[in-house]
Design a protein around this motif. Structure first.
Motif, PDB file in Angstrom:
ATOM      1  N   GLU A   2       0.841  -1.190   0.000  1.00 47.60           N
ATOM      2  CA  GLU A   2       0.000   0.000   0.000  1.00 47.60           C
ATOM      3  C   GLU A   2       0.880   1.246   0.000  1.00 47.60           C
ATOM      4  OE1 GLU A   2      -3.757   0.469   2.427  1.00 47.60           O
ATOM      5  OE2 GLU A   2      -2.433   1.899   3.410  1.00 47.60           O
ATOM      6  N   LEU A 139     -12.421   2.407  -1.288  1.00 46.72           N
ATOM      7  CA  LEU A 139     -12.734   1.161  -0.589  1.00 46.72           C
ATOM      8  C   LEU A 139     -13.212   1.381   0.842  1.00 46.72           C
ATOM      9  CD1 LEU A 139      -9.606  -0.875  -1.787  1.00 46.72           C
ATOM     10  CD2 LEU A 139     -11.894  -0.871  -2.787  1.00 46.72           C
ATOM     11  N   LYS A 152      -9.007   4.932   1.774  1.00 51.31           N
ATOM     12  CA  LYS A 152      -8.345   3.850   1.024  1.00 51.31           C
ATOM     13  C   LYS A 152      -8.884   3.845  -0.397  1.00 51.31           C
ATOM     14  CE  LYS A 152      -6.647   1.675   4.809  1.00 51.31           C
ATOM     15  NZ  LYS A 152      -5.216   1.830   5.090  1.00 51.31           N
ATOM     16  N   ILE A 154      -8.156   2.335  -4.586  1.00 49.82           N
ATOM     17  CA  ILE A 154      -7.414   1.418  -5.449  1.00 49.82           C
ATOM     18  C   ILE A 154      -7.422   2.010  -6.856  1.00 49.82           C
ATOM     19  CG2 ILE A 154      -9.425  -0.124  -5.719  1.00 49.82           C
ATOM     20  CD1 ILE A 154      -7.292  -2.436  -5.889  1.00 49.82           C
ATOM     21  N   LYS A 158      -3.456  -0.670  -7.704  1.00 47.92           N
ATOM     22  CA  LYS A 158      -2.505  -0.246  -6.697  1.00 47.92           C
ATOM     23  C   LYS A 158      -3.287   0.334  -5.510  1.00 47.92           C
ATOM     24  CE  LYS A 158       0.238   3.146  -7.861  1.00 47.92           C
ATOM     25  NZ  LYS A 158       1.091   3.800  -8.837  1.00 47.92           N
ATOM     26  N   ASN A 159      -3.003  -0.162  -4.318  1.00 47.72           N
ATOM     27  CA  ASN A 159      -3.676   0.356  -3.129  1.00 47.72           C
ATOM     28  C   ASN A 159      -3.005   1.645  -2.674  1.00 47.72           C
ATOM     29  OD1 ASN A 159      -5.770  -1.670  -2.471  1.00 47.72           O
ATOM     30  ND2 ASN A 159      -3.985  -3.022  -2.484  1.00 47.72           N
ATOM     31  N   SER A 161      -3.367   5.045   0.050  1.00 49.54           N
ATOM     32  CA  SER A 161      -4.037   5.604   1.214  1.00 49.54           C
ATOM     33  C   SER A 161      -3.736   7.102   1.246  1.00 49.54           C
ATOM     34  CB  SER A 161      -3.509   4.894   2.458  1.00 49.54           C
ATOM     35  OG  SER A 161      -3.980   5.535   3.597  1.00 49.54           O
TER      36      SER A 161
END
Lengths: 394, 75
Positions: A2, A139, A152, A154, A158-159, A161
């Protein structure tokens, strides 16, 4: 893996429809740091909307009609009862010096191409300084002790934050953002019109939004015929599924083959098929939480009689952006208590009238006598679109 | 009050117009969605209110009851 971005935004907007993009544009113009995300690769598609909006509604939030998105100019309304008796409200005849296609004249409104309209509004937000990421799904979010929140996302698998002071849920009818905050955003079955429309060739129109009422054609809703530019038309209807055993598609086909317009529709050739759920519901009672506000369809800012939602969406986007800029300027934290002011502003500007309309609509459909109900709906629709309506700006 | 039996929804994708109406009426927790603007498929729904099945403008949502776990017997 992340990625945690170190930058803190003032506002992160989830969903780049009319409400979200307007929030982002106005907030950016007021100097806020804004990120606008949308999960789609192209905005506005699949189309879930008929695309009718008044000129006044766009001008009130600084949107200028542009060939990029206007499919056709609109000059008035034709309201029909179940037998085809009509009430025409044509502003070209009511105020000929003001309305028309002439150089010194104006249209009353437009039918827009939602794919182009939404892209245009996103572009304006970017030009105002907002960052925009497509293919980005939200998310979840978590409030932090420092008064911000962490979102969060995506983006191309790719995550990511990110930190923001306020999260704006502009994720439409299907809103998940509101649910994250524990708000009951889902709509009761009897208050969501199940809608289907065909964009067709071979059906003539004349610059009017035509609305056909009556239980026989569209139980719990109405049917419509709108001009769609390029000589095309849009034929659609919405039904309340609690009032009919059939789905919207069955009703639309029945309407096209059997109504007083059947000769007019006999050469209709379907070019596009679109559908959606249109809230004919009350606005959401709570449209805010800690670090979070909802705008547009996500907050059920939809006219409960007409189902019109573009006007109400861009309006709530502007109200939210103005409110947030003032809140930050005053140095207050975006707590639930403080964000209630957004909803209060919205209620004062249009929400209270929307509630009144909702009660009118509910009273009509509570009437068990079908003939009386049909008469009431026809009268309400005719009054609603008259130049003297108290709801003119809703 | 009888407790509703959990169901699993399926979508006839050929007819789905990705309108989102099924998600709009869905009282489930956040995340009970598919990647295509619909309610979750192949996931048990213990609310089983069927609002999504009803609202669908093209009637393309179906469901099956979740098979009940077999009773173990010591015979």
């Amino acid at each position: 893996m992340e990625i945690m971005l170190s930058k803190t935004y003032d506002v992160v907007v989830i969903g780049s429809g009319p409400a979200g993009a307007t929030t982002a544009r106005v907030a950016s113009n007021l100097g806020l740091k804004v990120l606008l995300v949308d999960k789609r690769q192209e905005l506005g598609a699949p189309v879930q909307c008929s695309g009718a909006v008044s000129r006044h509604a766009l001008e009130a939030v600084g949107i200028i009609a542009d060939d990029e998105f206007v499919l056709e100019n609109i000059f008035g309304f034709g309201i029909f009862n179940q037998n085809g008796e009509e009430k025409i409200i044509d502003y070209r005849k009511l105020k000929p010096e003001e309305y028309g296609n002439g150089e010194d004249q104006k249209p009353l409104g437009f039918v827009v191409d939602r794919r182009r309209f939404d892209r245009y509004l996103m572009t304006q937000a970017e030009r105002a300084g907002a960052e925009v990421w497509l293919k980005t799904e939200a998310l979840g979010y978590q409030t932090s002790i420092d008064g911000t929140c962490e979102v969060k996302l995506i983006h191309f698998n790719k995550n990511i934050s990110i930190k923001t002071r306020v999260l704006v849920g502009a994720d439409g009818l299907q809103s998940q953002v509101g649910k994250w905050a524990g708000l009951h955003t889902h709509i009761k079955l009897n208050e969501l019109a199940s809608c289907l429309q065909y964009v067709v060739d071979g059906v003539e129109t004349d610059g009017l939004l035509e609305i056909i009422t009556g239980q026989h054609w569209a139980p719990g809703g109405y049917a419509w015929v709108f001009p769609k530019g390029h000589g095309y038309a849009e034929i659609g209807l919405g039904v309340a599924r609690t009032m009919t055993p059939h789905d919207a598609r069955w009703h639309l086909d029945y309407f096209m083959k059997n109504s007083f317009f059947k000769e007019r529709f006999q050469n209709a050739r379907i070019l596009e098929i679109q559908g959606g759920g249109v809230p004919l519901a009350a606005p959401l009672k709570t449209q805010f939480a800690d670090n979070l506000v909802l705008v547009g369809d996500a907050a059920r800012h939809v006219n409960p009689i007409t189902g019109g939602g573009i006007h109400t969406a861009v309006q709530s986007g502007q109200i939210a952006a103005n409110f947030l800029a003032e809140l930050f300027e005053s140095g207050q934290k975006p707590t639930k208590q403080n964000l209630k002011g957004y909803q209060d502003n919205w209620l004062a500007e249009s929400g209270n009238l929307m509630w009144k309309l909702y009660h009118e609509k509910t009273a009509i459909f509570k009437n068990k006598d079908i003939d009386q109900r049909d008469d009431l709906l026809f009268k309400t629709m005719s009054d609603y679109f008259s130049p003297y309506s108290e709801y003119k700006k809703i | 009050m009888t407790k509703k039996k959990p169901v699993v929804f399926q979508i006839g994708w050929n007819a789905c117009i990705h309108c989102g109406a099924c998600v709009g009426v869905c009282p489930q927790e956040p995340g009970f969605i598919s990647a295509f603007d619909t309610i979750a498929v192949n996931t048990p729904c213990d609310i089983a209110c069927m609002a999504c099945v009803e609202i669908c403008p093209v009637s393309t949502i179906s469901y099956e009851n979740v098979p009940e776990p077999k009773q173990l017997s010591w015979e």
